[in-house]
Design a protein around this motif. Structure first.
Motif, PDB file in Angstrom:
ATOM      1  N   ARG A 184     -33.594  55.247 -84.437  1.00  0.00           N
ATOM      2  CA  ARG A 184     -32.354  55.385 -85.207  1.00  0.00           C
ATOM      3  C   ARG A 184     -31.847  56.809 -85.052  1.00  0.00           C
ATOM      4  NH1 ARG A 184     -30.163  52.559 -90.041  1.00  0.00           N
ATOM      5  NH2 ARG A 184     -28.748  54.042 -90.945  1.00  0.00           N
ATOM      6  N   LEU A 185     -30.591  56.938 -84.673  1.00  0.00           N
ATOM      7  CA  LEU A 185     -29.992  58.255 -84.517  1.00  0.00           C
ATOM      8  C   LEU A 185     -29.798  58.912 -85.875  1.00  0.00           C
ATOM      9  CD1 LEU A 185     -27.276  57.417 -81.845  1.00  0.00           C
ATOM     10  CD2 LEU A 185     -29.480  58.520 -81.480  1.00  0.00           C
ATOM     11  N   PRO A 186     -29.892  60.240 -85.923  1.00  0.00           N
ATOM     12  CA  PRO A 186     -29.656  60.935 -87.199  1.00  0.00           C
ATOM     13  C   PRO A 186     -28.229  60.680 -87.683  1.00  0.00           C
ATOM     14  CG  PRO A 186     -30.497  62.448 -85.525  1.00  0.00           C
ATOM     15  CD  PRO A 186     -30.216  61.142 -84.841  1.00  0.00           C
ATOM     16  N   LEU A 187     -28.085  60.649 -88.984  1.00  0.00           N
ATOM     17  CA  LEU A 187     -26.762  60.447 -89.568  1.00  0.00           C
ATOM     18  C   LEU A 187     -25.926  61.712 -89.431  1.00  0.00           C
ATOM     19  CD1 LEU A 187     -27.803  58.644 -92.850  1.00  0.00           C
ATOM     20  CD2 LEU A 187     -26.861  57.591 -90.795  1.00  0.00           C
ATOM     21  N   THR A 204     -25.979  54.123 -94.803  1.00  0.00           N
ATOM     22  CA  THR A 204     -25.266  53.092 -94.046  1.00  0.00           C
ATOM     23  C   THR A 204     -25.891  51.717 -94.288  1.00  0.00           C
ATOM     24  OG1 THR A 204     -26.617  53.572 -92.093  1.00  0.00           O
ATOM     25  CG2 THR A 204     -24.494  54.706 -92.243  1.00  0.00           C
ATOM     26  N   PRO A 205     -25.793  51.208 -95.512  1.00  0.00           N
ATOM     27  CA  PRO A 205     -26.371  49.896 -95.799  1.00  0.00           C
ATOM     28  C   PRO A 205     -25.622  48.787 -95.065  1.00  0.00           C
ATOM     29  CG  PRO A 205     -25.132  50.688 -97.678  1.00  0.00           C
ATOM     30  CD  PRO A 205     -25.136  51.796 -96.665  1.00  0.00           C
ATOM     31  N   ALA A 206     -26.287  47.671 -94.905  1.00  0.00           N
ATOM     32  CA  ALA A 206     -25.685  46.526 -94.226  1.00  0.00           C
ATOM     33  C   ALA A 206     -24.487  46.001 -95.024  1.00  0.00           C
ATOM     34  CB  ALA A 206     -26.726  45.425 -94.054  1.00  0.00           C
ATOM     35  N   PHE A 207     -23.488  45.521 -94.309  1.00  0.00           N
ATOM     36  CA  PHE A 207     -22.283  45.002 -94.942  1.00  0.00           C
ATOM     37  C   PHE A 207     -22.582  43.887 -95.945  1.00  0.00           C
ATOM     38  CE2 PHE A 207     -18.838  41.936 -95.168  1.00  0.00           C
ATOM     39  CZ  PHE A 207     -17.839  42.724 -95.690  1.00  0.00           C
ATOM     40  N   PRO A 226     -23.036  64.342 -90.832  1.00  0.00           N
ATOM     41  CA  PRO A 226     -22.701  64.791 -92.195  1.00  0.00           C
ATOM     42  C   PRO A 226     -21.667  63.889 -92.866  1.00  0.00           C
ATOM     43  CG  PRO A 226     -22.802  66.662 -90.706  1.00  0.00           C
ATOM     44  CD  PRO A 226     -22.919  65.416 -89.852  1.00  0.00           C
ATOM     45  N   GLU A 227     -20.737  63.347 -92.084  1.00  0.00           N
ATOM     46  CA  GLU A 227     -19.724  62.456 -92.651  1.00  0.00           C
ATOM     47  C   GLU A 227     -20.347  61.163 -93.161  1.00  0.00           C
ATOM     48  OE1 GLU A 227     -19.433  63.837 -89.550  1.00  0.00           O
ATOM     49  OE2 GLU A 227     -17.957  65.377 -90.075  1.00  0.00           O
ATOM     50  N   GLU A 228     -21.328  60.627 -92.413  1.00  0.00           N
ATOM     51  CA  GLU A 228     -21.999  59.405 -92.858  1.00  0.00           C
ATOM     52  C   GLU A 228     -22.806  59.659 -94.127  1.00  0.00           C
ATOM     53  OE1 GLU A 228     -22.795  56.923 -88.759  1.00  0.00           O
ATOM     54  OE2 GLU A 228     -24.010  58.722 -89.135  1.00  0.00           O
ATOM     55  N   VAL A 229     -23.453  60.795 -94.195  1.00  0.00           N
ATOM     56  CA  VAL A 229     -24.222  61.150 -95.394  1.00  0.00           C
ATOM     57  C   VAL A 229     -23.284  61.261 -96.593  1.00  0.00           C
ATOM     58  CG1 VAL A 229     -25.617  62.949 -96.484  1.00  0.00           C
ATOM     59  CG2 VAL A 229     -26.073  62.281 -94.109  1.00  0.00           C
ATOM     60  N   GLU A 230     -22.153  61.936 -96.411  1.00  0.00           N
ATOM     61  CA  GLU A 230     -21.189  62.090 -97.509  1.00  0.00           C
ATOM     62  C   GLU A 230     -20.622  60.736 -97.929  1.00  0.00           C
ATOM     63  OE1 GLU A 230     -16.876  64.150 -98.315  1.00  0.00           O
ATOM     64  OE2 GLU A 230     -18.224  65.148 -96.911  1.00  0.00           O
ATOM     65  N   ARG A 231     -20.325  59.889 -96.964  1.00  0.00           N
ATOM     66  CA  ARG A 231     -19.799  58.561 -97.277  1.00  0.00           C
ATOM     67  C   ARG A 231     -20.839  57.761 -98.066  1.00  0.00           C
ATOM     68  NH1 ARG A 231     -17.382  57.504 -92.524  1.00  0.00           N
ATOM     69  NH2 ARG A 231     -19.280  56.734 -91.578  1.00  0.00           N
ATOM     70  N   GLY A 232     -22.110  57.868 -97.692  1.00  0.00           N
ATOM     71  CA  GLY A 232     -23.178  57.189 -98.425  1.00  0.00           C
ATOM     72  C   GLY A 232     -23.293  57.686 -99.854  1.00  0.00           C
ATOM     73  N   GLN A 233     -23.106  58.990-100.043  1.00  0.00           N
ATOM     74  CA  GLN A 233     -23.157  59.556-101.392  1.00  0.00           C
ATOM     75  C   GLN A 233     -21.988  59.058-102.235  1.00  0.00           C
ATOM     76  OE1 GLN A 233     -23.353  63.697-100.310  1.00  0.00           O
ATOM     77  NE2 GLN A 233     -25.592  63.689-100.253  1.00  0.00           N
ATOM     78  N   ARG A 234     -20.803  58.954-101.622  1.00  0.00           N
ATOM     79  CA  ARG A 234     -19.645  58.427-102.361  1.00  0.00           C
ATOM     80  C   ARG A 234     -19.856  56.958-102.719  1.00  0.00           C
ATOM     81  NH1 ARG A 234     -16.693  61.559 -98.576  1.00  0.00           N
ATOM     82  NH2 ARG A 234     -16.182  59.683 -97.399  1.00  0.00           N
TER      83      ARG A 234
END
Length: 100
Positions: free
Chosen positions: A3-6, A54-57, A8-16
């Motif tokens: 799995r590729l590292p997330l 990035t959870p599954a849809f 920063p935008e993906e991490v922030e989106r996950g936090q939101r």
């Protein structure tokens, strides 16, 4: 599978996303919400804490349904400040994938 590292935008989106779900859950128990959505309480806890950025849809769709959130509202909230909405408005090909 590696799995590729997330980003920063993906991490922030996950936090939101996590913050949105916590607010929407309010005083409902995490256990009850998770069981109603058909996910484990541990999965819900990780999503709400931002540990699963990035959870599954289908997971998000099930949790949103239990909490009475529309997927449009979830999408709007989690993408509000990372440029995805701006890309969509900038005239890029509507068939392009905007976010993962």
């Amino acid at each position: 599978m590696v799995r590729l590292p997330l980003t920063p935008e993906e991490v922030e989106r996950g936090q939101r996303l996590g913050a949105l779900l916590r607010r929407a859950r309010g005083t409902r128990s995490m256990l009850g919400t998770a069981l109603d959505a058909g996910v484990s309480p541990e999965t819900l806890r990780k999503i709400e804490s931002g540990r699963v950025a990035t959870p599954a849809f289908p997971t998000i769709a099930a949790i949103a349904d239990v909490l009475g959130l529309s997927l449009d509202a979830v999408w709007s909230e989690i993408n509000q400040s990372d440029g995805v909405v701006a890309l969509a408005r900038s005239g890029h090909n509507s068939g392009e994938r905007l976010a993962s």
